[in-house]
Design an enzyme around this catalytic site. Sequence first.
Site, mmCIF file in Angstrom:
data_model
loop_
_atom_site.group_PDB
_atom_site.id
_atom_site.type_symbol
_atom_site.label_atom_id
_atom_site.label_comp_id
_atom_site.label_asym_id
_atom_site.label_seq_id
_atom_site.Cartn_x
_atom_site.Cartn_y
_atom_site.Cartn_z
ATOM 1 C CB VAL A 1 45.553 16.414 20.908
ATOM 2 C CG1 VAL A 1 46.744 15.618 21.336
ATOM 3 C CG2 VAL A 1 44.701 15.357 19.955
ATOM 4 C CG ASP B 1 45.817 30.092 24.746
ATOM 5 O OD1 ASP B 1 45.843 28.955 24.280
ATOM 6 O OD2 ASP B 1 44.614 30.473 25.019
ATOM 7 C CG MET C 1 44.568 24.844 20.497
ATOM 8 S SD MET C 1 43.457 24.092 21.831
ATOM 9 C CE MET C 1 41.951 23.672 20.934
ATOM 10 N NE ARG D 1 41.222 22.940 26.196
ATOM 11 C CZ ARG D 1 40.077 23.555 25.684
ATOM 12 N NH1 ARG D 1 40.306 24.786 24.986
ATOM 13 N NH2 ARG D 1 38.889 23.142 26.066
ATOM 14 C CD GLU E 1 43.675 28.683 18.295
ATOM 15 O OE1 GLU E 1 42.693 27.664 17.802
ATOM 16 O OE2 GLU E 1 43.564 28.696 19.328
HETATM 17 O O1 F6P Z 1 42.320 28.842 25.855
HETATM 18 C C1 F6P Z 1 42.906 27.715 25.380
HETATM 19 C C2 F6P Z 1 42.347 27.432 24.103
HETATM 20 O O2 F6P Z 1 42.514 26.064 23.962
HETATM 21 C C3 F6P Z 1 42.649 28.133 22.796
HETATM 22 O O3 F6P Z 1 44.192 27.785 22.506
HETATM 23 C C4 F6P Z 1 41.599 28.030 21.868
HETATM 24 O O4 F6P Z 1 41.658 28.934 21.034
HETATM 25 C C5 F6P Z 1 40.556 27.955 22.688
HETATM 26 O O5 F6P Z 1 40.712 27.751 23.939
HETATM 27 C C6 F6P Z 1 39.622 26.881 22.602
HETATM 28 O O6 F6P Z 1 38.248 27.219 23.042
HETATM 29 P P1 F6P Z 1 37.011 26.107 23.161
HETATM 30 O O7 F6P Z 1 37.510 25.106 24.191
HETATM 31 O O8 F6P Z 1 35.992 27.013 23.747
HETATM 32 O O9 F6P Z 1 36.617 25.271 21.688
#
Ligand code: F6P
Length: 375
Positions: A300, A137, A179, A302, A232
């Site tokens: 995807v 992020d 995201m 991450r 998002e």
């Molecule tokens: O902080 C990283 C992130 O991928 C954000 O972009 C997203 O809002 C959140 O984590 C999603 O979290 P989780 O893995 O708990 O669904």
Amino acid sequence: MTTIKRVGILTAGGDAPGLNAVIRGFGKTIIGYHNMELIGFRDGIKGLVENRYVTLDGSALSGILTTGGTMLGTSRDKVHKYMIDGEPHNMIPTVQDNLDRLGVDALVLLGGGGTAKNAKQLMDAGINVISLPKTIDNDIACTDTSFGFATAMEIATEAIDRLHSTAHSHHRIILAEVMGHRAGWLSLGAGIAGGADIILIPEIPYTVDSITATIKARIARGSSFSVVAVAEGARDVTDVADYQAARLLVNAAKTPEALGAAKSHLAHVEDSQREHTFQLARDLEAATGLETRVTILGYVQRGGTPCAEDRLLATRLGSAAADLVTEGQFGVLVAARGQGTEPVPLAEVAGKVKLVPTDHDWIATARKVGTGLGD
Ligand code: F6P
């Protein structure tokens, strides 16, 4: 100053590309260069509390530079409000006992904003901690950037590239949801790099009318398709007003009953806004007459191998953290600053979020090249 012989490391919060590269960068420097021992706690704060760990030696650190995820596992727990049977517990004394018994003199935590708060809690209890900035992020305060962001931006950019050709072929609007939690860095960066026609970020509330006007102007110029990068966390002006009003109620609540009611109202407002990208698609289809589709990029962004920039950053940050351990500099986040790194006191980082300033150069640039920002 305590003589440090054994160090612990853990990864916490959502995973991000580059975690293993940091573990390797830190580990190789601390073991090979500074002659210390290293153990890795499993599953973030959970493993720290439950005393689950693995010894990390040279062979454990080999072959992980390019791998995605985290070799140690992760979780999203809070050390001072650790949930057991639905009740929060302060597990800092347990952690302190575990570290003492293991002979771990310093702890390195790889994570985002939540992890910086955990690190500060441990620091306040007298534990030697160092935190490293991880998140796709890019919203951690006091650091130029965080590892994971560059890779996620590459992935989102490639997705936007690919969506262009299909949107163009079908004369459609395609909304790509990116995201980024409550910050717009990822959608703004990938949107600019991928040439999105419109970019919507949380820092700039949008109106359907403004987006419609941009799309209609494109149609008038002969472009019967549009690609929209939607963060998002982006919301239209009414949703933002509803959310802020609900938050105010929570902050103003004076009794436990009022707080309970305000919190449940806030949860309801958040729930009703969860599908905002799909609602926007319906609104735009009705307003423009163009078929409209949604692609949620999701996890995807991450996954998978870190890009070269993240591997380099991860290795630099990890190695710098190892040097700080030997210097006895604790209670800091190792920030990325230009080509170098800098220790920043955790007290300055914890509890803060780095949003995109509305006068940021990326926003000005997007406007100059004709990208709609929905305002
Ligand atoms: O902080 C990283 C992130 O991928 C954000 O972009 C997203 O809002 C959140 O984590 C999603 O979290 P989780 O893995 O708990 O669904």
